[in-house]
Design an enzyme around this catalytic site. Structure first.
Site, PDB file in Angstrom:
ATOM      1  N   CYS A 133       0.823  -1.210   0.000  1.00 17.13           N
ATOM      2  CA  CYS A 133       0.000   0.000   0.000  1.00 17.13           C
ATOM      3  C   CYS A 133       0.858   1.261   0.000  1.00 17.13           C
ATOM      4  CB  CYS A 133      -0.921  -0.016   1.226  1.00 17.13           C
ATOM      5  SG  CYS A 133      -1.924   1.467   1.360  1.00 17.13           S
ATOM      6  N   CYS A 136      -0.507   4.121   2.145  1.00 18.31           N
ATOM      7  CA  CYS A 136      -0.272   4.001   3.586  1.00 18.31           C
ATOM      8  C   CYS A 136       1.190   4.289   3.934  1.00 18.31           C
ATOM      9  CB  CYS A 136      -0.586   2.589   4.075  1.00 18.31           C
ATOM     10  SG  CYS A 136      -2.071   1.878   3.378  1.00 18.31           S
ATOM     11  N   ASP A 137       2.126   3.763   3.135  1.00 11.69           N
ATOM     12  CA  ASP A 137       3.527   3.746   3.566  1.00 11.69           C
ATOM     13  C   ASP A 137       4.461   4.634   2.739  1.00 11.69           C
ATOM     14  OD1 ASP A 137       2.777   1.844   5.457  1.00 11.69           O
ATOM     15  OD2 ASP A 137       3.054   0.200   4.029  1.00 11.69           O
TER      16      ASP A 137
END
Ligand code: NAP
Length: 311
Positions: A133, A136-137
């Site tokens: 992801c 997200c990261d």
């Protein structure tokens, strides 16, 4: 026992669209979601091609609007894990970790999850350099080097997103041609932070505590090499979340559920919608389309079978 006209499994864009149509159509509607309301789309940074929004918006923003719209029409959303489904006559029984529900019709919209590479180092470094992801990261890799694996729309789009943070992004693909659509490819080819490595698979993810390098194998030259990276984002396709129903419906050879044009499976009053369905184009717009059609036909099916459904 709670009873509903329609039970929807999965609160992604297909499930929420079905909930909007079913609840607005006057059906008593419940949506079950075990994890994240919104499903995979919440992991998408920017949605540019969903009609009606000139400015791009995040998956999270779009799903929040759909959720509020479903609630406005009276749909109930239950954050409960569905562990079993049964059919008793024409009645559908949904068993969650908490309790059991009965419904006249069921819409299965459980979506899909990312495929893993299944190579040494992948599990060990998940959360320590291995990610599925970018939304997200990605911000963790400011001024660092990352690799994105895959050649589809997800890999190429998320690689472009990662160039906002990383100083260099490799796209490593197993063939010499990308699968991503032409427009997405063209934008990536113009981005000078992206370097493509074709005909190459990853053999191993290496490091001490965090990802430090990848061992690559070039399928054309048969040569092995290493590149230094701080992170690896894996986008090699999706696997259908079909566990609850796989033996009872027709599946394609990848495990996606086959339906007719009305989203009906082979089980009467049992519909499938969204990424879980066997189809050629997986987009938010096609998921919401499936959800609307499934809800419309579920309502019709309930009316036609009202005297036969005992719930
Ligand atoms: P995808 O289209 O199935 O692409 C998966 C990619 O991973 C392919 O390039 C495939 O290579 C590669 N791959 C598969 N298994 C591999 C393995 N074991 N090792 C190395 N590479 C492997 O998956 P996706 O990109 O996640 O997209 C899923 C669906 O969502 C698609 O329908 C896509 O169009 C849609 N989507 C659309 C958008 C958009 O329109 N903006 C954005 C994201 C996703 P090969 O090419 O050799 O098969």
């Amino acid at each position: 026992m709670e009873k509903y006209d329609v039970a929807i499994i999965g609160a992604g864009s297909a499930g929420l669209s079905a909930a909007i149509y079913a609840a607005r159509g006057g059906l008593k509607t419940v949506v079950f979601e075990k994890a994240l309301i919104g499903g995979q789309i919440v992991l998408t940074t920017e949605i540019e091609n969903y009609p009606g929004f000139k400015e791009s918006l995040s998956g999270f923003e779009l799903i929040e609007k759909m959720k509020l719209q479903a609630l406005k029409f009276g749909a109930v959303i239950k954050e409960e894990n569905v562990k079993g489904l049964a059919v008793e006559g024409l009645c559908k029984i949904v068993e969650t970790d908490e309790t059991t529900y009965r419904a006249k019709a069921l819409i299965f919209a459980t979506g899909a999850h990312p495929r893993k590479l299944n190579i040494p180092g992948e599990d060990k470094f998940t959360g320590r350099g291995v990610s599925y992801c970018a939304t997200c990261d990605g911000a963790l890799y400011r001024n660092k080097t990352v690799a994105v694996i895959g050649g589809g729309d997800s890999a190429v789009e998320e690689a472009m997103f990662l160039t906002k943070f990383a100083s260099k992004v490799y796209i490593i693909h197993r063939r010499d041609q990308l699968r991503a659509v032409y427009a997405i490819q063209q934008r990536a080819f113009k981005n000078d932070k992206i370097e493509f490595i074709f005909d190459t698979v990853i053999q191993e993810i290496n490091g001490e505590n965090n990802v430090e390098s990848l061992t690559l194998f070039n399928k054309k030259t048969d040569k092995t090499s290493k590149i230094q990276v701080n992170g690896i984002f894996i986008y090699v396709g999706i696997i259908p979340n079909n566990e609850l129903i796989e033996s009872r419906v027709n599946l394609d050879n990848q495990g996606f559920i086959k339906t007719d044009d009305e989203m009906h499976t082979i089980i009467p009053g049992f519909y499938a919608a969204g990424d879980i369905r066997s189809k050629s184009l997986r987009q938010v717009v096609t998921a919401t389309n499936d959800g609307a059609i499934a809800a419309f036909n579920a309502e019709k099916w309930i009316q036609e079978n009202l005297d036969k459904i005992l719930i």
